[in-house]
Structures are given as C-alpha cells and as structure tokens.
Scaffold this motif. Structure first.
Motif, short mmCIF file in Angstrom:
data_model
loop_
_atom_site.label_atom_id
_atom_site.label_comp_id
_atom_site.label_asym_id
_atom_site.label_seq_id
_atom_site.Cartn_x
_atom_site.Cartn_y
_atom_site.Cartn_z
N ARG A 157 0.83 -1.20 0.00
CA ARG A 157 0.00 0.00 0.00
C ARG A 157 0.87 1.25 0.00
N VAL A 217 0.68 5.35 0.44
CA VAL A 217 -0.10 6.49 0.91
C VAL A 217 0.55 7.73 0.32
N GLY A 218 -0.09 8.27 -0.69
CA GLY A 218 0.46 9.45 -1.37
C GLY A 218 -0.31 10.69 -0.98
N THR A 219 0.10 11.82 -1.57
CA THR A 219 -0.59 13.07 -1.27
C THR A 219 -1.90 13.20 -2.04
N ARG A 220 -2.08 12.36 -3.05
CA ARG A 220 -3.35 12.29 -3.78
C ARG A 220 -3.36 10.96 -4.53
N ARG A 221 -4.39 10.75 -5.36
CA ARG A 221 -4.61 9.42 -5.93
C ARG A 221 -3.74 9.11 -7.14
N ALA A 222 -3.18 10.12 -7.75
CA ALA A 222 -2.31 9.88 -8.91
C ALA A 222 -1.27 10.98 -8.92
N GLN A 223 -0.16 10.74 -9.60
CA GLN A 223 0.89 11.74 -9.72
C GLN A 223 1.31 12.23 -8.35
N ILE A 277 3.89 11.79 -4.82
CA ILE A 277 5.05 11.21 -4.16
C ILE A 277 4.58 10.63 -2.84
N LYS A 280 3.96 9.58 0.90
CA LYS A 280 4.16 10.07 2.26
C LYS A 280 4.63 8.91 3.12
N ARG A 317 5.58 17.48 2.75
CA ARG A 317 4.50 16.59 2.34
C ARG A 317 3.68 16.04 3.50
N SER A 318 4.29 15.93 4.68
CA SER A 318 3.56 15.33 5.78
C SER A 318 4.29 15.61 7.09
N VAL A 324 0.35 6.31 10.87
CA VAL A 324 -0.15 5.56 9.71
C VAL A 324 0.70 4.31 9.47
N LEU A 375 -0.96 0.82 9.02
CA LEU A 375 -0.73 -0.01 7.83
C LEU A 375 -0.33 -1.42 8.25
#
Lengths: 268, 702
Positions: free
Chosen positions: A179, A181-187, A189, A191, A247-248, A256, A260
């Motif tokens: 899994r 965990v990015g900053t959004r669903r596509a494109q 980087i 986190k 980013r986080s 998280v 996970l």
C-alpha cells in the motif's frame, strides 16, 4: 552554469570502461528524477553516462530459482510482465502507482534502486522480498543483499565505477501486500508506503519513514513469533525515524505506519 | 455551439505569449529579495557586457504599481517587505545567461523582524464596518448564543500557463503583449509608471491559459518590469516565469480568521449575528480592500437576520501580497458561516436543512447591508433541489456512526463589482458592423471560461443573426474600449448586457436590411454602450449600506465522502451542485464552470496547502502543491435553475466564481457528520489524524 556532457556507450563493456576511466560520470537511464534535479539545481553532476540503449540491461527472466529483472526494465515492462505478475504481484502494484503513464514508460527499476531516495516506490517491495542487487564493474560482478545496500540518506554501497545491472528476487512464499499512501490518488510522491509478505516468516519493507528504506525486522519478528499486533506496532515504531517535511508530518507517518501494519495483518 | 476559441486551441494554432518572438528580443529576469523583511544596504553587480540591468532609478514615472493604493513599489528602493520583493531586473539575448545570476549579483541587507500573524500586525490596510438593526436587542431576544472560530489558508490559483509578457518599445511608445485578465489594468499601470500619455501605451492580451484571478492584478507589475528593461535596452524584452517563480512570487488567496457569535431562539430563528473577519493581506495593499469588502458583505451568508454587526480588517504581513482568486473573499467568509450554521444546528439539535430553510433569505428580505432582494432570490429553491437530488436525509440517517459522511452548504454570490464599483468603472462595449454580421469590441478576456462564445451568442440572438456571423476582436487596447476587468462574475451579466444593448441598437439602425445589404449601401458603423446602473440601485461607501450588488446567484452543495480509517485520506464520493444563475447562456459551459469551480473547492477543502516557511512558499512545485487530479475530484451532479434577473442579458447573472464558495464548508460539514471536528482548511489527512488523536470521536461505532 557549466555545460552538460553526455556519453552514450554502445555496450555494457564500454559503459563500464567509461565509468572506470571517469568515476564522476553519473549513470542515467529514464532520467525521470535527474531532469527534476537539474531543473531545481539539486543535481550537481554535469557529466552523464546514458545507459538507455544497453540491451544487456533489459529483460525479465528466471535465473535458477530467482526472478531476474534487468536494471533497465521500465515500470511499464514490469506491469506487463507475466512473470512478475505471477511471482511478485506487489511489485506490479507498486509500479502502477509510480507517477503517470509517461513516467512509467521511462522510469526503470535499476534507476529507482540507484537513485537511493527513501521515497522510491519500489524499494519497500525489494526490502520485503529479500531482493539481491547485482552490481558490475570492470573488475567483476558482485551480488549483494538489498538489506544493507543503503548506508545513509541517498548513499549506498555501490562504488562509483559500478553499475546496478539487475535485481534478483527469490521465490516468495505466502501472501504479498502493498500500500502506498500518497498526497493524492495519482501523480503523487509517497508520504509512506509499506510492502509485506506473510509466509512462514513475515517480511516488511517500509518507505518514507527514515533516511533510507527500512526493513522492519523487529516488527516482523514479533509477528513471525506469534506476538500481538500491539507489540508488533510498538516494535515498528522503534524501527522507523519519520520526520516532518513539506508533504507530511513525522507524527502522521508514525501513526499511519502502525495502522498499515495492522491493516496488512488483518487482510492477509 | 462551437466555441469561438476552440478550433485554434485544439489544433495548436492559438498563440500563447511564449509562442511569440520579436526581432532583437531579449529575455528578462527578476532579482528578488531572499529575506522577508529588511533594508538594502548595498548592491554588488559584476556582469560582463551584453547584460541590461535596471533598478528603481530607471523608472521615469512614480515608482509604484498603480491599482488602488500607491503602496507597492515596482522595484524596491531600500525597503524589503517579502521574500519575493523585486530588487533588480536583468536582460540578455541568451536566456541561459540569466541562470545563476546570484553568483554575479549580491545584495547586502539589514534584516528586520517579520510578522506572519495578521492578528499581531500593527499595519491595517482596510477596515470595514457593517451594522444592521440593534445588535444588543438581537442578543437580548436570543435563547441561545453560539460562538465559533473558523480559519482558511492560502490557496494558489494554479492556472496552467504561468505569468508572462513581452514589452516592445519604440518611437516614444510601449506595447505589451501578455497573458492576462485585465488589459486596461495593465495599461493604467504602464501609463503611470512610464509617465506616458494613454495613447502611447498599448496592451494586447495573448491567448491565456487560465487565470482564476491570478492574472487580475499580477500582470501589471510584470508588464512594468518588462517595460522598464525594454525601455532601457531599446529592444523587446520577454519575461516568462517558470512554475517555481510563479508560485513563489505571485498572489494567493487571502488566509482568513472569522469569528462568529450568533443569537437564536430555541426553535432556531436567527436574532443576532456578530461577525469578525480578519484577512491576511500580505506585504502590500494591492486588492485587499476590495477582497475584504466582498468578504464582509457575504459574511452573514444567505440568511435573514434583523440585527447584524460585521467588522472586517485586512492586515499586512511579510509574505508576498495576497490577491484576487475566484470568489474574492467570499469563499473565506462563506466557509465560516456555513460551517458555523452546522455547529448551531448540532447545538440546538435541529436538522441542518431545517435550520437553513427557516432562516434563508427570501424575495423581499433584506441582506446585512439592507439590500432588499428581488424575486430572483433563490436560496430555498436551490436548497430544496439539492437536498432532494442527493437524498440528503436518507443518507444522513443511514451513514450515522460510519466512516461515511454527508454535509451541505448554502450560499449566494453577488454578481459584478461591489457597491458603487460598476458606476465608477463606467464600462463600455462596442459592436462594429461587418459585411457578414458584426464584430464584438470589448476588453473582456477569454481565459478559458468562454467569454468570446458567450458574448457572440448574446449578440447573435439580440441581432437575429446566426452565431457564425459574429466575430470577436482580440482584447487590444488600441482597438477595444475599456469594458472593465474580467473579474467579479461580471463578464456575462454586466458586459454581456452592454453588448445586448449594442446589438439591439444596431438592429434598429439596420432596419429591414441584412448586414451585407447595409454595409454595401452605407459602409460600416460602430455602436457603443456604456454602463448605467439599474434604476433604484443605491449604495453608500460611508455606511456600507445599500444595494451591494445588482443581483446574486444562489447555490447549494451536498458533499458525500468517506474517510479511510487507516490513512485518514478523504474520498469525495459525490458532489451535488445546484446553482441558480438567472439564465445559462451556454449551459454546457456554465456546467463546466460549476464542475471546475467545485473541483477547485474540493482542493481548497482537502489538499491544497501552501506550506509557508519563514515567509516563503516551501512547496513551490506541482509535485508538492497538491491540486486534485480527475481521480481525486468526485463525480458531480450539477443542477441549473433559472430565475431571470431583469437587468442581465436574457436574464443572466454571474456564474464564474460562485461554484468555489460551497464545496469547502460542505466537506467540513460532511467530516463533522463522520465525527471529525475540523474548523480550519485544508483538512489534510494530517489534520484529521490530529483531530482524531487529540479530540477523540464524537460518535459511536466509527
């Protein structure tokens, strides 16, 4: 700004000779991160060795019991490979989430390994799979375990005259889990991302929570030994070093990461 | 209906600013401050021949960017107020020669202490007070008083084409081509700065890849910079920002702090609203006064209340100036009131729809500024339609106690300039007869929203000619009259109406002849019309009372979402957006505006965060400033309602900005339904996690 120079060797042998003669050459392939670094001035190198045309570094096949993935295999080739789909589905899952289609067509697995970013999407998979990195220089070939390949932030045991030529993945027993965990669903980087294998033994790789990708051996040992998930989470938190960045936050990454681990254990 | 700009954009024939070159053209770059506050003590420049360098001494006129207050220098003299403060300009024929200027130019500074908290700032750009009724009496009549504080952050417009211009000097004249929303704003700034007569300055809008307000005022300073260099070098100068510079230096949405104290009867009738609005203006006044104005006027939301006090302040801080962005102050204050209304509903244990129904403005009611609403006031209509379409109540009940939530927001948006703004603008539009029909001459710009198409439709219908018989002249100040800026949801309602009047005048003059017959017989002619306020419209800038806008559009959003309990990622599942806009001239484009604004509003609510570190945007990259991709934006159900406004073209009101007013509070209210008490945006997973960790969950089963 000094000019950039590019060498384009016609064979692996020529590439290794160039590298031996001038270890300041930076090997490049898909350039998906190199261009960004050049644009932002964070890539100091000015001399490059373009490996893109080297057929010897392409191809995905079986070598003995291991899957051997040529360093220049692109994410797209990995996604489309029946062999990878059958043996390492978590690598396919990770490759699907790298950038967009253009990046997947150019970015290579060897590049992801050599670039040594702790946020490299495939690296937790290689950690969880117990992969081996095949390095070659003019003086010979050595195969090293992926665990221990990185020595510190963006540094590895690869010497300047060596190239990553292939990645070997042993036959894996048990269920694989991945899994991102990015900053959004596509494109996006990562986190944080986690890859894990649940067989007789448990193996866990986790990214973006320390200066290098981390193999969570202690958390894995708790779970392999029949310990509780709470103990495994505590062990995991002692193994990772997440930080705050644009980013986080370190707090989020730690929470998280533990979540996970629990999700992996619940779903496999 | 084929878009007027469609073919050229789809085929690649359309020319954007970076597609243009001129003989002998140089490239320009800006040397900026690297500290947020301080004083320049020395400048060391060691550049070889071939470079043109300009500073404030090269400005022939007064050194400020003419807009509202003359406070923003075009180039710093000695004071530095933000990290992107422009200090010097450099031009060279080779673009690469402008890289790494920092190794050849060094600026010595004495550092000052910056202020980033608008509440701690001692410089106020603008204060506004709105008073209606008797606040004390209103609170005396209340059974319940509910307080709340709500915060919003910076937001970047993120047009796809970055800011860019080319200045071409010659013969005592200056011509500037560029990506922009408001050619006449740029024209005025150049006339003042260069001390030239207006007819010696020409501004031409090139095809523009988006604006969202980000090209309302910013192109003026960039045009001035290019013109200073061009004047000094005697050659054309192109200046195009890359994405990093565009993100670091150009305007963002004003962050806000809004505090509500609200009195209600036990059954939920509003008796008193006390609202305090603070906007963070950044380093210079620019448009803060008018952003604050729209913000405070919308601060009471679409609700009727006899006793209202609103106080607004725009404060200076040491970040690059904040400026225009779709919604222009209203998204901030509507976020606050709409999140607050749900908190009130929760405290009174009243259904949030019922509470809104009870207090929604109806025709004949008066707003906070005392404006009596006409028959097109549609709060109840949009609310009821959105609630029905989304099956709000069924879902609200079914999802209680799960990680799914549903929330709504009700809002209004004034069309056109605020208060007496349109009268002061006195905009003009012209229509010229051509052998095959007519040509539109307006300064309104096409920035992707459909200006040319929509204007041509209005003219074609009013003239009784086919759409294809109408041409649109490019927005070039040498040819088109000043139709005012392309902002404030005014391009259809105000400028479109002027064009409708032109077309009807032209129709009368043509008599029974076709354009071709008339042209052959009498030649071309041009008709012009100028803005006149609708009869009875009154406004006082002193008391901030009266008719704040000619009309309002009305909207209701329902957001359905799901929170991932592992990662705190929010997935919007569906957005229902109902908008009452008078008349949709081009329904597909109107729906496109609503869908785009809604997606931008989802980004505002959830992911778009300008990370400020020591007054500088630390995530000035597309990789790290997170706008929604199509995978992140929710499926949308858009409903258009039409209640014609008597003074809009064919009844049309504004549509461009309103869609971004509603999504953020609807998201936050849906998150509240999931148990997350969030009162500031963006509601990133990191913030949701903190809300969970530190405040726990307020409902069982999740």
């Amino acid at each position: 700004m000094s000019a950039l120079t590019l060498e384009r060797p016609r064979s692996l042998k020529a590439a290794l000779a160039s590298l031996a003669a001038d270890p300041s050459l930076m090997p490049i392939a898909g350039c998906t991160d190199v261009y960004v670094g050049l644009h932002f001035g964070t890539t100091p190198e000015r001399r490059f060795l373009d490996l893109w045309g080297l057929k010897e570094l392409r191809g995905i096949g079986v070598d003995g019991d291991a899957l051997r993935i040529g360093a220049l295999s692109t994410y797209t080739e990995i996604i489309q490979s029946t062999l990878v789909q059958q043996r390492v589905p978590m690598l396919v899952a990770a490759s699907r989430e790298v950038g967009g289609a253009q990046i997947q067509n150019r970015g290579t697995l060897g590049g992801n390994v050599a670039n040594a970013s702790p946020a490299g999407d495939t690296l937790p998979v290689l950690a969880a799979a117990g992969a081996r990195i095949v390095l070659r220089s003019q003086s010979g070939t050595r195969t090293v375990p992926f665990d221990g390949f990185y020595t510190s932030y963006r540094n590895s045991i690869r010497t300047p005259d060596e190239l990553v030529v292939a990645i070997e993945i042993p036959r894996l027993q048990g269920r694989q889990w991945w899994r991102k965990v990015g900053t959004r669903r596509a494109q996006a980087i990562s986190k944080i991302m986690m890859a894990a294998v649940r067989g007789t033994d448990v193996r866990i790789g986790i990214g973006s929570v320390g200066p290098t990708v981390i193999t969570a051996t202690q958390a894995a040992a708790v779970l392999s030994g029949g310990g509780s998930i709470a103990d495994a989470k505590a062990a995991l938190l002692s193994e990772i070093r997440p930080i705050d960045d644009v980013r986080s936050t370190g707090e989020y990454r730690a929470t998280v990461a533990a979540n996970l681990l629990e999700q992996f254990w619940r779903e496999t | 209906m084929r878009r007027k700009d469609g073919d050229a954009k789809v085929t690649g024939a359309a020319k954007y600013i970076d597609d243009l070159t001129f003989p002998g053209m140089l490239y320009g770059a800006t040397v900026r401050s690297s500290i947020p506050r301080g004083t320049i003590t020395a400048r060391h420049i060691s550049l070889p021949d071939g470079y043109t360098v300009a500073d404030h001494r090269d400005i022939p006129g007064p050194n400020y960017v003419a807009l509202i207050d003359p406070d923003q220098p075009c180039l710093a003299v000695d004071e530095i107020r933000h990290v992107a403060e422009p200090l010097l300009l450099v031009a060279h024929a080779d673009k690469d020669a402008l890289l790494h200027l920092d190794t050849r130019i060094s600026i010595e500074t004495r550092n000052g202490t910056p202020t980033y908290d608008p509440e701690a700032s001692d410089v106020c750009f603008k204060k506004i007070a709105i008073d209606k009724g008797d606040l004390d009496a209103g609170f005396k009549a209340a059974d319940v008083i509910v307080d709340g504080e709500y915060r919003t952050a910076h937001q970047e417009q993120l047009y796809i084409e970055t800011n860019g211009v080319i200045a071409v000097p010659g013969d005592g004249r200056m011509t500037v081509y560029g990506s922009m929303q408001c050619p006449y704003y740029v024209h005025r700034a150049l006339v003042v700065l260069l001390a030239l007569p207006p007819d010696k300055v020409r501004v031409v809008q090139t095809e523009t890849g988006g604006g969202f307000g980000g090209k309302e005022e910013y192109p003026s300073i960039l045009a001035c910079h290019a013109a200073i260099l061009a004047r000094k070098a005697g050659r054309p100068v192109k200046m195009i920002y890359d994405r990093v510079e565009d993100l670091l230096a150009t305007t963002k949405r004003h962050p806000s702090i809004v505090r509500h104290r609200t009195g209600l009867t036990r059954d939920g009738r509003l008796t008193a609203m006390d609202i305090d609005v603070i906007m963070d203006g950044g380093a210079y006044a620019t448009l803060s006064a008018v952003v604050l104005s729209r913000g405070v006027i919308h601060a009471a939301g679409p609700y009727r209340c006899d006793h209202i006090r609103i106080r607004g302040r725009a404060m200076m801080t040491h970040t690059p100036p904040n400026g225009a962005f779709r919604g222009f102050g209203a998204p901030q204050t509507l976020f606050a009131i709409e999140a607050h209304i749900d908190r009130i509903a929760e405290q009174l244990q009243i259904d949030p729809v019922r509470l809104r129904e009870q207090n929604a403005l109806r025709p004949g009611d008066t707003t906070a500024t005392g404006q009596q609403l006409g028959r097109d006031a549609s709060a109840l209509a949009v609310l009821r339609d959105a609630v029905k379409r989304s099956r709000f109540h069924q879902k609200r009940k079914a999802w209680a106690g799960t990680n799914r939530g549903i929330g709504l927001s009700l809002f209004l948006h004034g069309s056109g300039f605020t208060g007496g703004g349109e009268v002061k603008l006195a905009s003009k539009a012209s229509l010229e007869l051509t052998p095959r029909g007519a040509r539109i001459l307006v300064a309104s710009t096409e920035i992707g929203q459909g200006t040319r198409t929509m204007h041509a439709q209005i003219v074609a219908d009013a003239l009784g000619l086919p759409y294809d018989a109408i041409d649109v002249h490019e927005a070039d100040t040498a040819f088109v009259p000043d139709s005012g800026p392309t902002v404030a949801s005014r391009t259809c309602m105000i400028v479109g109406k002027l064009l409708e009047r032109c077309a009807r005048d032209m129709r009368r003059r043509l008599g029974t002849l076709t354009p071709a017959q008339y042209y052959k017989k009498h030649g071309a002619f041009t008709v012009t019309s100028q803005y006149e306020p609708p009869p009875g419209l009154q406004w006082s800038d002193e008391t901030y009372a009266g008719d704040a806008y000619g009309s309002y559009a009305w909207g209701c959003n329902v957001v359905e979402l799901e929170v991932d309990p592992v990662t705190f990622d929010v997935t919007p599942l569906n957005v229902t957006a109902v908008a009452e806009i008078g008349k949709a001239i081009h329904p597909m484009m109107a729906i496109g505006q609503i869908e785009g604004g809604t997606a931008q509003g989802i980004g505002y609510a959830l992911t778009e965060e300008v990370v400020m570190k020591d007054g500088r945007m630390a995530n000035a990259q597309l990789t790290n400033y997170i706008i929604p991709t199509p995978l992140d934006a929710a499926p949308m159900d858009v409903g258009l309602l039409e209640r014609p406004y008597a003074h809009g073209p064919f009844g049309a009101k504004g549509v461009g900005e309103m869609p971004i007013d509603g999504p953020a509070p609807a998201v936050i209210n849906a998150l509240r339904h999931c148990g997350f008490d969030i009162r500031s945006i963006p509601a990133t997973p990191e913030r949701l996690m903190r809300a969970r960790l530190h405040h726990g969950f307020s409902k069982a089963g999740t």
